[in-house]
Design an enzyme around this catalytic site. Structure first.
Site, short mmCIF file in Angstrom:
data_model
loop_
_atom_site.label_atom_id
_atom_site.label_comp_id
_atom_site.label_asym_id
_atom_site.label_seq_id
_atom_site.Cartn_x
_atom_site.Cartn_y
_atom_site.Cartn_z
N MET A 12 -32.88 31.43 54.08
CA MET A 12 -33.15 32.59 54.15
C MET A 12 -32.62 33.80 53.81
O MET A 12 -32.96 34.52 55.40
CB MET A 12 -34.77 31.89 54.86
CG MET A 12 -35.36 30.75 54.24
SD MET A 12 -36.78 31.16 55.97
CE MET A 12 -36.13 30.37 56.97
N TRP A 68 -38.65 33.92 47.71
CA TRP A 68 -39.83 34.03 47.94
C TRP A 68 -40.75 35.34 48.04
O TRP A 68 -39.94 36.12 48.27
CB TRP A 68 -39.76 33.63 49.64
CG TRP A 68 -40.67 34.27 50.06
CD1 TRP A 68 -41.32 35.08 51.17
CD2 TRP A 68 -42.40 33.39 51.07
NE1 TRP A 68 -43.33 34.90 51.23
CE2 TRP A 68 -42.79 33.29 51.44
CE3 TRP A 68 -41.64 31.46 50.65
CZ2 TRP A 68 -44.26 32.67 51.98
CZ3 TRP A 68 -42.44 30.59 50.89
CH2 TRP A 68 -44.28 31.24 52.00
N GLU A 71 -39.28 27.49 62.22
CA GLU A 71 -38.50 28.63 62.13
C GLU A 71 -39.20 29.03 64.05
O GLU A 71 -40.26 29.66 64.43
CB GLU A 71 -39.75 29.94 61.65
CG GLU A 71 -38.73 29.20 60.28
CD GLU A 71 -40.00 30.33 59.13
OE1 GLU A 71 -39.48 31.69 59.67
OE2 GLU A 71 -39.97 30.42 58.12
N TYR A 72 -37.98 28.58 64.71
CA TYR A 72 -37.01 27.96 64.58
C TYR A 72 -36.58 27.43 66.11
O TYR A 72 -37.11 27.01 66.15
CB TYR A 72 -35.82 28.46 64.59
CG TYR A 72 -35.84 30.10 63.22
CD1 TYR A 72 -35.60 29.64 61.75
CD2 TYR A 72 -36.41 31.60 63.59
CE1 TYR A 72 -35.84 30.88 61.04
CE2 TYR A 72 -36.46 32.18 62.56
CZ TYR A 72 -36.60 32.08 61.71
OH TYR A 72 -36.41 33.15 60.16
N TYR A 110 -33.18 37.36 54.02
CA TYR A 110 -33.67 37.46 53.40
C TYR A 110 -34.39 38.25 55.06
O TYR A 110 -33.86 37.31 55.12
CB TYR A 110 -35.12 37.99 51.85
CG TYR A 110 -35.45 36.86 52.29
CD1 TYR A 110 -36.63 36.47 53.30
CD2 TYR A 110 -35.24 36.04 51.25
CE1 TYR A 110 -36.93 35.11 53.05
CE2 TYR A 110 -35.68 34.20 51.34
CZ TYR A 110 -36.62 33.91 52.04
OH TYR A 110 -37.51 32.85 52.19
N ASP A 111 -34.99 40.18 54.79
CA ASP A 111 -35.58 40.64 55.84
C ASP A 111 -34.45 40.74 57.33
O ASP A 111 -34.51 40.23 58.04
CB ASP A 111 -36.74 39.11 56.82
CG ASP A 111 -38.16 39.92 55.68
OD1 ASP A 111 -37.92 39.98 55.24
OD2 ASP A 111 -38.16 37.88 56.16
N GLY A 149 -44.77 24.40 57.42
CA GLY A 149 -43.90 25.25 59.04
C GLY A 149 -44.73 26.04 58.47
O GLY A 149 -45.47 26.33 58.38
N GLY A 150 -43.46 27.19 58.55
CA GLY A 150 -43.22 28.90 58.11
C GLY A 150 -43.19 29.49 58.97
O GLY A 150 -43.84 28.87 60.46
N TRP A 151 -42.93 30.38 59.42
CA TRP A 151 -43.21 31.57 60.07
C TRP A 151 -44.52 31.66 60.86
O TRP A 151 -44.68 31.44 62.47
CB TRP A 151 -43.01 33.04 59.73
CG TRP A 151 -42.61 34.16 60.95
CD1 TRP A 151 -44.17 35.06 61.49
CD2 TRP A 151 -41.65 34.00 61.76
NE1 TRP A 151 -43.34 35.59 62.27
CE2 TRP A 151 -42.62 35.38 63.20
CE3 TRP A 151 -40.63 34.22 61.92
CZ2 TRP A 151 -42.19 35.57 63.68
CZ3 TRP A 151 -39.60 34.43 62.98
CH2 TRP A 151 -39.97 35.35 63.81
#
Length: 383
Positions: free
Chosen positions: A207, A356, A146-147, A209-210, A103-105
């Site tokens: 996750m 990460w 995501e997501y 962060y951000d 997956g991933g953004w």
């Protein structure tokens, strides 16, 4: 004072001994330049308890798992053998667990939504994923969708995600199943049946962060452990690690399954008014791309005296600014700030911490000891 958090709560430790450390490896780091090139051979196999190879993807035609970069991931046609070399690290450290993250953004959400909604597509994804990780000797699978319900998804994703995870776990058997999840309250509320998914997976990688970045027009911390004193008046009181952790637990995630994310990179802006250099200073996106990896930021501090480093007493994370270089203002983590976060995770009885990504640490030790951030985390978790 929240900045003294670490020292104020030692008397009330809930205590985990030797919590887990999940380290994502961004396989595209092999293409980095200027000191950032990173291969599987650069990984210290004793540094983390779990290594996660990012990423594999989803084939939108067959809904089977997809190799995203064969020249890096595989050995064919003089490839770099990423998968094989990654799992071979267990030959040096038999206690190490390796997972393949899917997956991933950049993968988006739409195709995962379609796959999760159809029993045949789910079966294809599960079967192909299990076959792939068994073929290359991974110890499990990490799903980073995501997501669910977002970015082209549908409301049914919330329950379909749990169904997909149940079928994945059944297919994996004794192998590990973990997920990467959002720390933002709106996404948490829309995307996750927290009791349902928590009952299925082995670990939940938060996750955290951000929370802040250049989509905002003011400076703030990338991953604030606690809210800034002025956050509430700006409607930002939910954008911090502590809120996200407590919210996931409150909604039904067992703390012993929750792995708290820590970024090894910064978020940066260009200051608009050089007389305002603290939090909530007016700012915009920098005019050119900047490598925000810790390995690069710490080297910048060593090579130039123009960086002003600030540890605001109201926060647990440092920031730096440079008025001679595009008026840059950067929130980042240092060894002290990651220790504070790791201590928080330990004292809250969490499973441990996730980073990460490991290739963004000072892996060559140019600024001090190699992997100073990750080592600081593991040392703190073991106290």
């Amino acid at each position: 004072m929240k900045a003294l958090y670490l020292f104020g709560i030692l008397a009330s430790i809930l205590a985990l001994t030797d919590g887990v450390t999940f380290c994502y490896y961004a396989s595209w780091a092999v293409y980095n330049h200027w000191g950032g090139e990173f291969h599987t051979s650069d990984i210290d196999p004793y540094l983390c308890t779990h290594l996660l190879y990012a990423f594999a993807g989803l084939n939108p035609d067959t809904y089977e798992v997809k190799i995203l970069d064969p020249s890096v991931d595989l050995c064919i046609d003089d490839g770099l053998c990423g998968f094989s070399n990654f799992t071979a690290l267990k030959e040096e450290n038999p206690e190490l667990k390796t997972l393949l993250s899917i997956g991933g953004w950049s993968e988006g959400s739409k195709n995962y939504s379609i796959m999760a909604s159809d029993p045949d597509y789910r079966a294809a994804f599960v079967s192909s994923s299990v076959n792939l990780i068994q073929q290359y000797g991974f110890d499990g699978l990490d799903l980073d969708w995501e997501y669910p319900t977002q970015r082209g998804g549908t409301p049914k994703d919330k329950e379909n995600f749990v169904t997909l995870l149940e079928e994945l776990k059944a297919g994996l058997g004794d192998l590990l199943l973990t997920i990467a999840v959002s720390a933002g309250k709106p996404t948490i509320d829309k995307s996750y049946n927290i009791p349902g998914l928590s009952a299925v997976v082995d670990y939940v990688n938060l996750m955290s962060y951000d929370f802040h970045g250049t989509w905002e027009h003011f400076t703030h911390a990338n991953s604030p452990l606690f809210a800034h004193p002025d956050d509430e008046e700006h409607g930002l009181e939910f954008l911090n690690v502590d809120f996200a952790v407590q919210y996931w637990i409150q909604k039904g995630c067992p703390p012993e399954k929750l792995v708290m994310g820590i970024p090894l990179y910064g978020q940066g802006w260009s200051l608009i008014d050089t007389n305002q250099t603290g939090f909530f200073a007016p700012a915009k996106a920098p005019s050119h791309g900047i490598d925000m990896g810790y390995y690069k930021l710490c080297m910048g501090q060593i090579s130039s005296d123009d960086w002003v480093i600030v540890h605001d007493e109201s926060m647990n994370e440092p920031y730096e600014y440079n008025l001679s270089k595009d008026n840059l203002w950067i929130s980042y983590e240092d060894p002290d700030s990651v220790r504070l976060k790791a201590a928080y995770a330990r004292d809250q009885g969490l499973a441990g911490c996730m980073v990460w990504s490991m290739n963004l640490d000072d892996f060559n030790g140019n600024c001090g000891r190699p992997y100073d951030l990750i080592t600081s985390i593991t040392e703190e978790l073991a106290k």
